[in-house]
Write an enzyme that holds these catalytic residues in place. Structure first.
Site, PDB file in Angstrom:
ATOM      1  N   HIS A  18      -0.842 -24.587  47.979  1.00 35.28           N
ATOM      2  CA  HIS A  18      -0.678 -23.883  49.457  1.00 35.28           C
ATOM      3  C   HIS A  18       0.071 -22.430  49.208  1.00 35.28           C
ATOM      4  CE1 HIS A  18      -0.852 -27.649  51.667  1.00 35.28           C
ATOM      5  NE2 HIS A  18      -0.604 -28.374  50.526  1.00 35.28           N
ATOM      6  N   ASP A 113       1.775 -22.535  57.124  1.00 32.58           N
ATOM      7  CA  ASP A 113       1.016 -23.576  56.938  1.00 32.58           C
ATOM      8  C   ASP A 113       0.924 -24.889  57.674  1.00 32.58           C
ATOM      9  OD1 ASP A 113       0.712 -24.372  53.635  1.00 32.58           O
ATOM     10  OD2 ASP A 113       0.629 -26.269  55.037  1.00 32.58           O
TER      11      ASP A 113
HETATM   12 BR1  BUP Z   1      -3.506 -26.307  37.164  1.00 37.24          BR
HETATM   13  C1  BUP Z   1      -3.955 -24.528  37.575  1.00 37.24           C
HETATM   14  N1  BUP Z   1      -4.217 -22.390  37.020  1.00 37.24           N
HETATM   15  O1  BUP Z   1      -3.414 -23.863  35.396  1.00 37.24           O
HETATM   16  P1  BUP Z   1      -6.148 -26.496  44.488  1.00 37.24           P
HETATM   17  C2  BUP Z   1      -4.460 -24.150  38.930  1.00 37.24           C
HETATM   18  N2  BUP Z   1      -4.468 -22.783  39.213  1.00 37.24           N
HETATM   19  O2  BUP Z   1      -4.868 -20.683  38.444  1.00 37.24           O
HETATM   20  P2  BUP Z   1      -4.324 -28.717  43.986  1.00 37.24           P
HETATM   21  C3  BUP Z   1      -4.460 -21.925  38.220  1.00 37.24           C
HETATM   22  O3  BUP Z   1      -4.064 -23.314  41.492  1.00 37.24           O
HETATM   23  P3  BUP Z   1      -3.753 -29.155  46.693  1.00 37.24           P
HETATM   24  C4  BUP Z   1      -3.643 -23.797  36.592  1.00 37.24           C
HETATM   25  O4  BUP Z   1      -7.002 -21.732  40.737  1.00 37.24           O
HETATM   26  C5  BUP Z   1      -6.029 -22.905  42.507  1.00 37.24           C
HETATM   27  O5  BUP Z   1      -5.920 -21.603  43.045  1.00 37.24           O
HETATM   28  C6  BUP Z   1      -6.221 -22.815  40.895  1.00 37.24           C
HETATM   29  O6  BUP Z   1      -5.172 -25.279  44.154  1.00 37.24           O
HETATM   30  C7  BUP Z   1      -4.734 -22.359  40.759  1.00 37.24           C
HETATM   31  O7  BUP Z   1      -5.557 -27.948  43.824  1.00 37.24           O
HETATM   32  C8  BUP Z   1      -4.714 -23.613  42.561  1.00 37.24           C
HETATM   33  O8  BUP Z   1      -7.377 -26.454  43.736  1.00 37.24           O
HETATM   34  C9  BUP Z   1      -5.023 -25.160  42.856  1.00 37.24           C
HETATM   35  O9  BUP Z   1      -6.255 -26.543  45.980  1.00 37.24           O
HETATM   36  O10 BUP Z   1      -3.449 -28.410  45.170  1.00 37.24           O
HETATM   37  O11 BUP Z   1      -3.291 -27.960  42.666  1.00 37.24           O
HETATM   38  O12 BUP Z   1      -4.420 -29.969  43.706  1.00 37.24           O
HETATM   39  O13 BUP Z   1      -3.391 -30.750  46.093  1.00 37.24           O
HETATM   40  O14 BUP Z   1      -2.774 -28.431  47.762  1.00 37.24           O
HETATM   41  O15 BUP Z   1      -5.131 -29.046  46.797  1.00 37.24           O
END
Ligand code: BUP
Length: 456
Positions: A18, A113
């Site tokens: 988020h 959000d």
């Molecule tokens: Br772990 C990790 N580096 O090591 P998602 C994640 N990310 O840049 P999530 C990194 O965090 P929700 C790391 O690039 C993405 O922008 C990744 O968001 C970054 O999944 C973000 O992909 C992660 O939407 O959150 O973390 O499960 O449950 O809210 O979707």
């Protein structure tokens, strides 16, 4: 007095999934001369959130930051600290009233959000400030959330996992793709979303990190006006959001990637808040080894990063690390995923399909092995598959189901994606289209430009 450029309040909810899109929106708005006030809640759940907020603020000193103390929830039935945080932010948002009502220059809009819509949207309406919802998931999943207030009155609709859930006007959802908490109206995750969904209609628009062509089917269905009897405000796809730069030392993994052949490495990550069980971690390690391909694997065994104290060699076994020393790299802790996905040596992405990850892979045109774990991820996985960005093995269950996915199957799927030239081409096309959308005159850029003109 009103300035020429909008002053926008950004109110993210909990978790990196988020926070990151909000920081990306903040930097996009700054690049268009807007004034930005970032409102974050404390205490913060993960170390990654704290460090990203500080790094972002030190790089963008012009951003006004408000760190507001939340009233903590004590809900003994929920074990997920992120869900608890959603609830406390929602319960505390009324404390922002004085700030929102008396800012100078006054706020032109509030971008909040979807997890805080229930408290912010009505307050903004009372103050006469236009409010927009930031949707950090897919448009399709957002429609499911919007339907939740109806769904919880009749959970029998989700009774049979082999059937489909019909939401008027939308292509049906396989019941097996609906997150399990939605079957329980009293689950904290469900309750929070129901509360927020009831206020969606009061927002001026729903800003999404998506691209027109990527969710064409759903957007067309919405345009036909029959989705939820047209009660939702317009969707404003402005994605793929571009990353903002965090100047840090280049990680060791980036130098390692520099030395690998083009499109030869499988990148594996299940996002910031999925704890993979030790047994499943072992199977992933077997799968990677069996695939025969090079890999970069972000290993995570706890939901919250601060609690992740396991050593790689305890999780993976010393002999695995030795055997694969020249073939792959396993890492712990935060990596720069966007930089990784943009690296020419990356050939595929094994992902949980968190929406940010999906959009980042789309932007870079990296083919995916979709392996959804919970929440919105199966719905997102289907979008990945339909867009031609990756493959999804539907038999691989949710993370909370007892059945492990075995190494043999994992290895096979990795080989399938790494060796499928047609898929690689399709994924590259997705990347080209996605990047085109945010260039001047592109579909997403136009949407953003028109929105900001409206707010001036
Ligand atoms: Br772990 C990790 N580096 O090591 P998602 C994640 N990310 O840049 P999530 C990194 O965090 P929700 C790391 O690039 C993405 O922008 C990744 O968001 C970054 O999944 C973000 O992909 C992660 O939407 O959150 O973390 O499960 O449950 O809210 O979707």
């Amino acid at each position: 007095t009103k300035s020429l450029y909008p002053h926008i309040a950004l109110i993210p909810s909990a978790g990196m999934g988020h926070l990151l899109p909000f920081l990306r929106i903040a930097s996009t708005l700054l690049s268009r001369n807007c004034t930005v006030t970032l409102i974050t809640a404390k205490p913060i759940v993960s170390a990654a959130e704290s460090s990203h907020i500080s790094a972002f603020l030190s790089q963008h000193p012009q951003v006004k930051h408000v760190d507001f103390q939340t009233i903590q929830s004590h809900n003994p039935t929920a074990d997920d600290p992120f869900y608890l945080q959603y609830e406390s932010i929602t319960r505390s948002a009324h404390l922002l009233y004085p700030l929102l009502s008396s800012s100078s220059p006054p706020f032109s809009a509030i971008f909040a959000d979807f997890f805080v819509a229930s408290s912010i949207t009505p307050m903004a309406a009372e103050l006469g400030i236009p409010s927009y919802i930031i949707c950090t998931t897919s448009i399709k999943f957002f429609c499911l959330i919007a339907y939740l207030p109806v769904l919880v009155t009749d959970p029998a609709k989700l009774g049979n996992s082999s059937t489909e859930l019909i939401i008027p006007g939308l292509t049906p959802f396989p019941v097996s793709s609906i997150p399990s908490p939605f079957k329980n109206p009293n689950h904290l995750f469900t309750r929070c979303l129901v509360l927020n969904a009831k206020e969606f209609s009061k927002a001026k628009g729903i800003i999404v990190n998506s691209v027109d062509f990527f969710e064409k089917e759903t957007l067309e269905e919405i345009k036909n006006g029959r989705v939820l009897e047209n009660s939702l405000p317009s969707f404003l796809p402005i994605g793929p959001l571009a990353s903002f730069e965090i100047k840090k030392d280049k990680g060791e993994y980036m130098s390692w990637l520099d030395n690998q052949p083009e499109e030869s490495v499988v990148y594996v990550s299940f996002g910031s808040r999925t704890a993979i069980s030790r047994d499943q971690i072992r199977e992933v390690s077997k799968g990677l080894e069996r695939s025969g391909h090079r890999f970069l694997w972000v290993v995570k065994s706890t939901k919250i990063d601060k609690e992740d104290k396991d050593e790689l060699k305890d999780l993976l076994g010393g002999s695995f690390l030795e055997r694969t020393m020249n073939k792959g790299m396993a890492v712990k802790g935060w990596v720069s995923q966007e930089e990784i996905l943009a690296h020419p040596s990356i050939g595929a992405f094994v992902s949980h399909c968190g929406w940010n990850s999906v959009i980042e892979a789309a932007r870079q045109g990296v083919p995916m092995v979709a392996w959804p774990q919970h929440g919105d991820q199966k719905v997102n996985a289907e979008i990945v598959e339909k867009a031609g960005l990756g493959i999804w093995e539907r038999n691989w269950g949710w993370a909370d189901q007892a059945e492990l996915v075995c190494g043999e199957e994992i290895g096979e799927k990795i080989r399938e994606v790494m060796e499928d030239e047609k898929l690689r081409e399709k994924a590259k096309k997705v990347g080209e289209e996605a990047r085109k959308a945010t260039k001047i005159g592109g579909k997403s850029e136009k949407v953003l430009k028109e929105l900001l003109e409206l707010l001036q």
